[in-house]
Scaffold this motif. Structure first.
Motif, short mmCIF file in Angstrom:
data_model
loop_
_atom_site.label_atom_id
_atom_site.label_comp_id
_atom_site.label_asym_id
_atom_site.label_seq_id
_atom_site.Cartn_x
_atom_site.Cartn_y
_atom_site.Cartn_z
N LEU A 2 -0.02 2.36 11.69
CA LEU A 2 -0.91 2.53 10.56
C LEU A 2 -0.56 1.59 9.42
O LEU A 2 -0.54 1.96 8.27
CB LEU A 2 -0.88 3.98 10.06
CG LEU A 2 -1.76 4.98 10.79
CD1 LEU A 2 -1.54 6.36 10.22
CD2 LEU A 2 -3.22 4.61 10.68
N ARG A 3 -0.27 0.35 9.77
CA ARG A 3 0.18 -0.57 8.72
C ARG A 3 -0.90 -1.58 8.37
O ARG A 3 -1.67 -2.02 9.22
CB ARG A 3 1.42 -1.33 9.19
CG ARG A 3 2.65 -0.45 9.22
CD ARG A 3 3.84 -1.28 9.58
NE ARG A 3 5.07 -0.54 9.32
CZ ARG A 3 6.27 -1.10 9.32
NH1 ARG A 3 6.43 -2.36 9.54
NH2 ARG A 3 7.33 -0.37 9.10
N SER A 4 -0.96 -1.93 7.10
CA SER A 4 -1.80 -3.02 6.63
C SER A 4 -0.86 -4.16 6.28
O SER A 4 -0.06 -4.05 5.37
CB SER A 4 -2.58 -2.56 5.40
OG SER A 4 -3.21 -3.66 4.78
N SER A 76 5.47 3.03 18.67
CA SER A 76 6.30 3.58 19.74
C SER A 76 7.75 3.49 19.30
O SER A 76 8.07 2.80 18.32
CB SER A 76 6.11 2.78 21.04
OG SER A 76 6.63 1.45 20.89
N GLY A 77 8.63 4.14 20.05
CA GLY A 77 10.05 4.02 19.75
C GLY A 77 10.54 2.59 19.85
O GLY A 77 11.20 2.09 18.92
N PRO A 78 10.25 1.88 20.96
CA PRO A 78 10.68 0.49 21.04
C PRO A 78 10.10 -0.39 19.94
O PRO A 78 10.76 -1.32 19.47
CB PRO A 78 10.17 0.06 22.42
CG PRO A 78 10.18 1.33 23.22
CD PRO A 78 9.76 2.38 22.25
N TYR A 79 8.86 -0.11 19.53
CA TYR A 79 8.28 -0.88 18.42
C TYR A 79 9.09 -0.68 17.14
O TYR A 79 9.42 -1.64 16.44
CB TYR A 79 6.82 -0.48 18.18
CG TYR A 79 6.29 -1.00 16.87
CD1 TYR A 79 5.89 -2.33 16.75
CD2 TYR A 79 6.24 -0.19 15.74
CE1 TYR A 79 5.44 -2.83 15.53
CE2 TYR A 79 5.79 -0.68 14.53
CZ TYR A 79 5.39 -1.99 14.42
OH TYR A 79 4.95 -2.48 13.22
N LEU A 80 9.42 0.57 16.81
CA LEU A 80 10.17 0.83 15.59
C LEU A 80 11.56 0.19 15.67
O LEU A 80 12.07 -0.34 14.68
CB LEU A 80 10.29 2.33 15.34
CG LEU A 80 10.75 2.71 13.93
CD1 LEU A 80 9.64 2.41 12.91
CD2 LEU A 80 11.15 4.17 13.84
N SER A 83 11.01 -3.56 14.93
CA SER A 83 10.30 -3.94 13.71
C SER A 83 10.97 -3.45 12.43
O SER A 83 10.45 -3.69 11.34
CB SER A 83 8.86 -3.41 13.76
OG SER A 83 8.84 -2.00 13.72
N THR A 84 12.10 -2.77 12.55
CA THR A 84 12.84 -2.31 11.38
C THR A 84 14.31 -2.69 11.51
O THR A 84 14.75 -3.13 12.58
CB THR A 84 12.72 -0.78 11.20
OG1 THR A 84 13.27 -0.13 12.35
CG2 THR A 84 11.26 -0.35 11.02
N LEU A 295 5.56 -0.04 4.75
CA LEU A 295 6.98 0.20 4.52
C LEU A 295 7.63 0.89 5.72
O LEU A 295 6.97 1.66 6.41
CB LEU A 295 7.16 1.08 3.28
CG LEU A 295 6.41 0.67 2.01
CD1 LEU A 295 6.71 1.66 0.89
CD2 LEU A 295 6.74 -0.74 1.59
N PRO A 296 8.94 0.67 5.98
CA PRO A 296 9.83 -0.27 5.29
C PRO A 296 9.61 -1.69 5.81
O PRO A 296 9.34 -1.90 6.99
CB PRO A 296 11.22 0.23 5.69
CG PRO A 296 11.02 0.81 7.06
CD PRO A 296 9.64 1.42 7.04
#
Length: 451
Positions: A2-4, A76-80, A83-84, A295-296
């Motif tokens: 849900l990111r812009s 997804s878990g792998p995405y987070l 990406s963080t 964020l973040p």
């Protein structure tokens, strides 16, 4: 997710330029030799078929803390994980990160059904708790040091987990969320438009009563501390939700609605702290001016500030309890002036250099020591003083309680004998500002990170 992302490049450039002067330890460990993300099956009760991914750093601590990190919708878990900065910080500080994925893949977390909003009621929270228990039982995770963070829908679930399981989680950090129960629809993974638009407003007491009466009725024990983040230009989950979250958690944690302190630790970051009567920050909020639903932001100190608030950087890096002691408010390091080894020199803050006169060791005796020119000296409350204004000096190590220091999860360094906080005089930020002992007040000049 849900990111812009349209503001990301601009904000990233600004924040990276500022990163060098931020007090929290912003350095992330090199990832070349990092451990890998591992999928775990058959981890326990899992009514919604969630997937569990686990990150255990190569230099994991003994009895390691656990961070449950929750993605947003479409993530997804792998995405987070990718990406963080939480995995890089785990490399540095030795904690374990659980990265769950929703089922069906890419869906939002269930923060709307009656089952999810009640302890052990079913749905996603039950599967998430099974992951935590599995990590404790099979990877030596510390059940007394469990934390949760998330973005967007994962931030909503962060608030749900803190409400449903207050005895499990010690603290949490929610990036772009809404209050517990705000998204309630009575349906699994329902969408609550008025809440998302920031149109649901209640009194602090009403929000607090939802946590006390619905999430875990009858619970009277300690509650987890809460950190909240939101961008002022968020068009997905309206910025008004930050104020509603703040009302809820300040009420639940029994602190005043008026901040104890406010500051701007990084340009365009407006921070407010809500402290207990003892000076411990219970709720901390960040309004990020101009930021959308993003964020973040990776590569900025946002994740580092979150793990600092939760206490996951307490105890130093995994290479041992040795490193720089960073003054958060000043953006500098605790420093022995001119590497002087003569006992009695008052300590100061100075631009971080990594030199021996800024390389502190916190040992099993709770001493903070410097070793220079073959001589080891201890940080000392001058004259065994217990009054405000007592100088923090270097002195020959003697095992006395005025040379013993607690590095606390709330970011303070307190003298064992005096109970006072290590304090940068006058909240100064200039090189050479002296350090003393003072009553703990939650100020940024009494916040430190180690490692």
């Amino acid at each position: 997710m849900l990111r812009s992302w349209h503001l990301k490049a601009r904000l990233l450039a600004v924040l990276l330029a500022l990163g060098a002067v931020v007090g929290v330890n912003l350095h992330t460990a090199p990832r070349a030799s990092a451990a890998s993300l591992t999928q775990i099956s058959n981890f326990g009760a899992n009514p919604t078929g969630l997937q569990m991914y686990l990150y255990v750093p190569n230099s994991v601590r003994v009895d390691p803390p656990i961070l449950l990190a929750l993605h947003g919708c479409q993530g997804s878990g792998p995405y987070l994980y990718s990406s963080t900065d939480f995995a890089a910080l785990a490399d540095q500080y030795g904690f374990i990160v659980i990265y769950p994925s929703t089922n069906p893949g890419g869906s939002c977390w269930d923060v709307s059904s009656d089952q999810a909003l009640t302890r052990n009621g079913g749905s996603d929270p039950v599967g998430l708790m099974s992951m935590v228990t599995y990590t404790e039982q099979h990877y030596g995770g510390n059940p007394g040091a469990v934390y949760v963070t998330g973005e967007s829908s994962g931030a909503m679930m962060t608030n749900v987990m803190l409400a449903d399981y207050p005895d499990v989680f010690k603290a949490g950090a929610a990036f772009m969320g809404v209050p517990y129960h705000c998204f309630s629809t009575g349906t699994v993974r329902g969408w609550n438009g008025p809440c998302a638009a920031g149109q649901v407003s209640m009194t602090a007491q009403q929000w607090g009563d939802l946590v006390r009466n619905d999430a875990d009725p009858g619970y009277t024990g300690p509650r987890p501390r809460v950190q909240l983040w939101h961008g002022t230009a968020d068009s997905t989950l309206n910025y008004n939700n930050l104020g509603e979250e703040t009302k809820q958690w300040t009420n639940v944690l029994g602190v005043a609605q008026t901040p104890s302190s406010t500051d701007t630790p990084v340009a365009n970051w407006n921070r407010a702290r809500y402290n207990s009567s003892s000076g411990s920050t219970q709720v901390e909020t960040y309004s990020i001016v101009g930021a959308g639903h993003q964020l973040p932001i990776q590569g900025t100190p946002m994740a580092a500030y979150a793990i600092h608030f939760m206490g996951l950087d307490n105890g130093g890096s995994t290479t041992g309890s040795t490193g720089e002691l960073h003054a958060v408010g000043a953006g500098k390091c605790l420093d022995d002036p001119n590497s002087t080894t003569a006992p009695g020199i008052q300590q100061q803050v100075y631009s971080c250099t990594g030199a021996a006169n800024q390389t502190w060791t916190h040992n099993a005796s709770k001493e903070l020591t410097l070793t220079m020119s073959g001589q080891t000296l201890c940080l000392d409350a001058s004259g065994q003083g217990t009054a405000n204004g007592t100088k923090a000096i270097l002195w020959t190590c003697n095992g006395q309680p005025n040379q013993q220091w607690n590095l606390n999860a709330n970011g303070t360094v307190t003298g064992v004998q005096s109970g006072l906080c290590l304090d940068v005089i006058g909240a100064g930020t200039a090189n050479g500002t002296p350090v003393e002992l003072w009553s703990c007040n939650g100020g940024s000049n009494q916040q430190w990170t180690f490692g």
